[in-house]
Design an enzyme around this catalytic site. Structure first.
Site, PDB file in Angstrom:
ATOM      1  N   HIS A 523       1.751   2.013  -1.329  1.00 46.83           N
ATOM      2  CA  HIS A 523       1.324   0.879  -0.487  1.00 46.83           C
ATOM      3  C   HIS A 523       0.016   0.278  -0.998  1.00 46.83           C
ATOM      4  CE1 HIS A 523       0.726  -1.225   3.472  1.00 46.83           C
ATOM      5  NE2 HIS A 523      -0.535  -1.120   3.083  1.00 46.83           N
ATOM      6  N   GLU A 524      -0.989   1.120  -1.171  1.00 52.59           N
ATOM      7  CA  GLU A 524      -2.291   0.607  -1.597  1.00 52.59           C
ATOM      8  C   GLU A 524      -2.239   0.039  -3.010  1.00 52.59           C
ATOM      9  OE1 GLU A 524      -4.585   0.013   0.407  1.00 52.59           O
ATOM     10  OE2 GLU A 524      -3.727   1.106   2.088  1.00 52.59           O
ATOM     11  N   HIS A 527      -1.404  -3.601  -2.975  1.00 52.01           N
ATOM     12  CA  HIS A 527      -2.561  -4.496  -2.861  1.00 52.01           C
ATOM     13  C   HIS A 527      -3.246  -4.644  -4.217  1.00 52.01           C
ATOM     14  CE1 HIS A 527      -2.508  -4.948   1.451  1.00 52.01           C
ATOM     15  NE2 HIS A 527      -2.691  -3.668   1.682  1.00 52.01           N
TER      16      HIS A 527
END
Length: 742
Positions: A523-524, A527
Site C-alpha cells: 500500500h505505502e 504512494h
C-alpha cells in the site's frame, strides 16, 4: 541546482495546522513590516549568539550529497530555529516584492512567482517535519510548538495581503483571454481559490478573527499529537509469568522480551499499544483478562483524565473549526473542506457511506453470531466482547479455511516483501531499484535506493524506514524530502520515503510479516511509486498533490498485485527453506479474502462517520467528547463488540493530521481502486497497454487537472460502486446483479 520546494499555496497545505497571532488587520502592512523587522533583528541576534550555527547552517547550504539529499549527519537540532528564522524573513521579502511590484500583474510575475517563492523555507520545513515524525525529541517538539505560530502567521500574511490578492484577482479575471496550458489554468484557479478560502475577501475585523482562530487551531493540533505520542509510549503490559504467554507465537514472545529489556524489565515480557505488539497479542493470547487490559489501554489513549487527555482539545478544535467555517461563510467545517475534495459536499459523503454501512453492519452481526457459537461450543459462559474479536476471528479463520495467519508469516520476510513490490514495479513499468550506500540517511534503520526507468535513466531516490521506535509516530506513511518539478528549467528528481512500524529483527532471524502487514508495505509503496513517477511542471501539482479522497487510490490499487499467484511466487518464499509459498496456501488466502470484512468495514466506517459528526456540527458549543462519541455511535447502531477504528482521544488523522472531514476518503478511493482492478483483471495483471495508460493518466499527472477528468481518460468511464461491494462480500447475488444492470 535549485531545490524543489513548496510554494506558499502548497506550504499552506503542509502547515494547515499552523496558524497566527492576532495583529490588527486594519494596519496589516505596517504590522507586517514590523514583524519582518522583528524577525530580522531576531535572526541577527541568533546569528551573533550561535556564530557558525547560523552562518554555516547545513539546512541553508547546498547539499553536496548525491541527488542533493540532505546531509543529515551535519544537521543538529540547534540548526533548525536559525534556519527557520532566515527562511521566514526571506520568504516574507519575496512575497512583499511580488505584492508591491509596480508592473501590471501577469501569470508569470504573480502566480508563477508565488509558486517559485519560499524555496529555502520549504526545504527547512520539509526536513524538520519529516524528522519530527520519524525521530522526534523533546527539543524537536518544542521547536514544532514555537514554529507553528510563526509559520501560521506567515501563511496568513500571504493570504490576507490585500495588495497580493488584488494582483492574483486581476490575473484570475483575465483567465479566459490568457494563453495558458492546462496545468497553468489549474494553478491559477487553485491560487485564487486558496486566497478566497484563506480569508482574502473578509473585512479587516474578520481577518483579525481568522488569524486568532488559526493561531489557536495550530497550537491545539500540535498539542494533540504530542499527547497521543506520550500516551502511546507510556502504556506497557508487563508479564512476568510464562504461562500468561500461552497461545503466542515464539517470534512475538521473543520480541516482547526485547521490549522488556529496553524498558528496564529484564527477564520479563512487555507488550505495548504499538500495533506490531498489540495486534498479535489480541490475536493469539489465550489469557482473556490480559487481552482486555491491553485492548483497553489502546482504546483509552487520550481519554484517561491525565495530563495527556485529548478530549477537551478535540472538542475545542471542532468548535474553532466551526467558527472558522462560519466566518468564511460555510455551513459547517465539512462543507469548507469538502469543497476541494472529489466528494464536494457532506451529502455526497453520507450518500456513499449510507450505501455501504447497512450491509457492513449486517455482515458484522453475522460474524458476531459465528464467534458466539464458537465460544459456546468451547464451553465458554460469556458474551463476546470487543477485546475478544481478533482472537476468535483467527480461530474461525483457521477452522473454516484451514488458514492460520502464523502459517503465512514464514513466507513474508520483510526484505523479500520489499523485493516483491520492486518486482511488481518492474513488470508494470520497467522501473528498477539499486541500493546505494553512499547516500545520507536520517536514521540507521533507513535503506536507500536509486530508482531507474525502463530506459535506464535515473528517476530519483527511494528510502525505506520500517522499524518501530518510540521516537517515531505510529502508523505508516509516504512523504518526500523533495518533490519532482520542472519549474526552474530542469527536471528535478524526487526524494521519496516510506515509513512503517514493524517489529525489529531479533537476533539473526529476519522480520516476518503477517499477510496484512505485507499488504501495508505494498500500500505505502503505491504512494511512493506515484511520487517517483510524477511528471509535472509545478511542484504544488506533482506526486501525491491530490484531494484526500483520491490520493489513497493508487496505494490501494497496488495492494491487489500482492494477492496474485504470479507475484507471490516471485517473493513469497520460506525464509528458511526457500520454498515458494504453496499453491494450496495461496488458494486458502484467496478463499479467506472476504472473511471478517464485516468487522473491517464497520470499524473503519464507524471512525469515518465519527469524523463527519465532529465536522458537521452546527454549533460552537464545546461538546462532552465521550457523550458526543457515544451518541454518534448509538445513532448509527454500532454494536458493542466493535469499537471505532479511531476513538476521539487518539484520532490523530483528523485532529492533528490533514484528514479532518476526510477519513471517509479511504473507502471513496477504494471505489476507484476496485473499478481499476476490473480492467487489470480483464486485460491481464501486467498488461502493458493498461499499465502504460494507468501510469500516464493517474501516476504521472498529480494535481495538474481535475482528477476525475484524468481518471476518465484512463478508464473511459466514471467508476462504479459495485466492484467494491462485491470485493468485500457485502452483496447478495441478486443485489450484485441489480447493481451491475444499473
Amino acid at each position: 541546482m535549485k531545490k524543489a520546494l513548496l510554494s506558499p499555496v502548497a506550504l499552506a497545505v503542509l502547515l494547515a495546522a499552523c496558524q497566527p497571532d492576532t495583529a490588527s488587520q486594519a494596519n496589516q502592512d505596517a504590522a507586517h513590516q514590523k514583524t519582518a523587522q522583528q524577525d530580522t533583528t531576531q535572526l541577527q541576534r541568533t546569528s551573533q549568539q550561535n556564530g557558525d550555527i547560523a552562518n554555516n547552517n547545513p539546512l541553508l547550504a547546498e547539499s553536496s550529497a548525491p541527488f542533493g539529499v540532505p546531509e543529515f549527519s551535519k544537521i543538529k537540532v540547534e540548526h533548525f530555529e536559525p534556519a527557520f528564522d532566515f527562511a521566514i524573513v526571506q520568504n516574507q521579502q519575496e512575497i512583499d516584492d511580488i505584492a508591491n511590484s509596480s508592473k501590471a500583474a501577469t501569470f508569470e510575475n504573480t502566480i508563477e512567482a508565488m509558486e517559485k517563492s519560499g524555496q529555502a523555507l520549504n526545504h527547512v520545513a520539509t526536513v524538520f517535519y519529516a524528522l519530527n515524525g520519524t525521530d522526534t525529541s523533546k527539543e524537536m517538539q518544542g521547536i514544532a510548538k514555537k514554529m507553528s505560530s510563526r509559520l501560521s502567521a506567515l501563511n496568513d500574511d500571504i493570504y490576507l495581503n490585500a495588495k497580493l490578492f488584488a494582483r492574483v484577482k486581476s490575473v484570475y479575471e483575465q483567465r479566459d483571454s490568457l494563453d495558458l496550458r492546462v496545468d497553468q489554468k489549474t494553478l491559477l484557479a487553485d491560487s485564487y481559490q486558496s486566497f478566497v478560502r484563506g480569508g482574502a475577501n473578509l473585512s479587516e475585523v474578520d481577518k483579525a478573527k481568522l488569524r486568532d482562530l488559526n493561531s489557536q487551531l495550530s497550537k491545539l493540533s500540535v498539542q494533540f499529537g504530542e499527547n497521543l505520542l506520550a500516551e502511546t509510549n507510556a502504556f506497557e503490559l508487563v508479564i512476568d509469568t510464562k504461562d500468561d504467554l500461552a497461545g503466542l507465537p515464539e517470534d512475538i514472545i521473543a520480541a516482547a522480551a526485547v521490549t522488556a529489556t529496553e524498558r528496564g524489565h529484564d527477564g520479563k515480557w512487555v507488550f505495548t499499544t504499538h500495533r506490531p505488539s498489540k495486534n498479535p497479542f489480541l490475536t493469539y493470547a489465550e489469557n482473556r483478562d490480559l487481552r482486555k487490559a491491553l485492548y483497553e489501554g489502546y482504546i483509552q489513549r487520550g481519554d484517561n483524565e491525565n495530563a495527556n487527555d485529548n478530549k477537551k482539545l478535540a472538542s475545542k478544535i471542532a468548535s474553532l473549526r466551526y467558527q472558522k467555517a462560519q466566518l468564511l461563510d460555510y455551513k459547517t467545517y465539512a462543507d469548507f473542506v469538502l469543497e476541494k475534495a472529489m466528494a464536494k459536499n457532506p451529502e455526497n459523503v453520507y450518500g456513499l457511506l449510507d450505501q455501504v454501512w447497512p450491509a457492513a453492519l449486517a455482515q458484522a452481526k453475522n460474524e458476531v453470531a459465528d464467534m458466539q457459537d464458537m465460544i459456546k461450543a468451547e464451553g465458554g459462559d460469556f458474551t463476546l466482547a470487543a477485546y475478544d474479536w481478533w482472537y476468535y476471528a483467527e480461530k474461525i479463520r483457521k477452522a473454516r479455511y484451514d488458514l492460520d495467519a502464523a502459517q503465512t508469516k514464514p513466507y513474508f520476510s520483510l526484505d523479500a516483501t520489499r523485493e516483491g513490490v520492486f518486482y511488481t514495479a518492474e513488470k508494470l513499468w520497467g522501473v528498477t531499484f539499486k541500493e546505494r550506500q553512499d547516500i545520507p540517511k536520517y536514521h540507521p534503520d533507513v535503506r536507500t535506493f536509486e530508482v531507474f526507468d525502463k530506459d535506464g535513466s535515473s528517476i530519483g531516490v527511494y528510502m525505506t524506514d520500517y522499524y518501530v521506535r518510540e521516537s517515531k509516530r505510529g502508523g505508516a506513511w509516504m512523504n518526500s524530502y523533495r518533490k519532482q518539478q520542472k519549474m526552474f528549467g530542469e527536471n528535478v528528481k524526487p526524494i521519496i520515503y516510506n515509513v512503517l512500524n514493524y517489529p525489529r529483527p531479533v537476533g539473526d532471524a529476519p522480520v516476518l510479516l503477517t499477510f496484512d502487514q505485507a499488504s501495508t508495505l505494498f500500500h505505502e509503496f503505491g504512494h511512493a511509486i506515484q511520487g517517483l513517477l510524477s511528471d509535472g511542471y509545478y511542484q504544488s501539482q506533482t506526486g501525491t498533490s491530490l484531494p484526500r479522497d483520491y490520493v489513497e487510490y493508487p496505494s490501494q490499487v497496488m495492494e491487489n498485485w500482492m494477492m496474485e499467484p504470479e507475484v507471490l511466487a516471485q517473493f513469497a518464499k520460506h525464509y528458511k527453506t526457500g520454498e515458494v509459498i504453496p499453491q494450496t496456501l495461496i488458494e486458502k488466502i484467496q478463499a479467506a479474502g472476504k472473511f471478517n470484512q464485516g468487522f473491517a468495514t464497520t470499524e473503519y466506517m464507524a471512525a469515518a462517520l465519527l469524523d463527519m459528526k465532529w465536522h458537521t456540527l452546527e454549533t460552537a458549543t464545546e461538546q462532552d467528547a465521550d457523550a458526543f462519541e457515544k451518541a454518534a455511535m448509538d445513532e448509527i447502531g454500532l454494536i458493542p463488540q466493535i469499537t471505532p477504528r479511531y476513538r476521539t482521544g487518539y484520532f490523530s488523522h483528523i485532529f492533528s493530521g490533514g484528514y479532518a472531514s476526510g477519513y471517509y476518503g479511504y473507502i471513496w478511493s477504494n471505489i476507484y481502486d476496485a473499478d481499476t482492478w476490473q480492467v487489470f483483471s480483464q486485460n491481464g495483471i501486467f498488461d502493458q497497454d493498461t499499465a502504460s495508460g494507468y501510469r500516464e493518466h493517474v501516476l504521472e499527472t498529480g494535481g495538474t487537472e481535475d482528477p476525475m477528468i484524468m481518471y476518465r481518460r484512463f478508464r473511459g468511464q466514471d467508476p462504479k460502486v459495485w466492484p467494491l461491494l462485491e470485493r468485500r462480500g457485502l452483496l447478495t447475488d441478486e443485489q450484485l446483479k441489480t447493481m451491475k444492470a444499473q
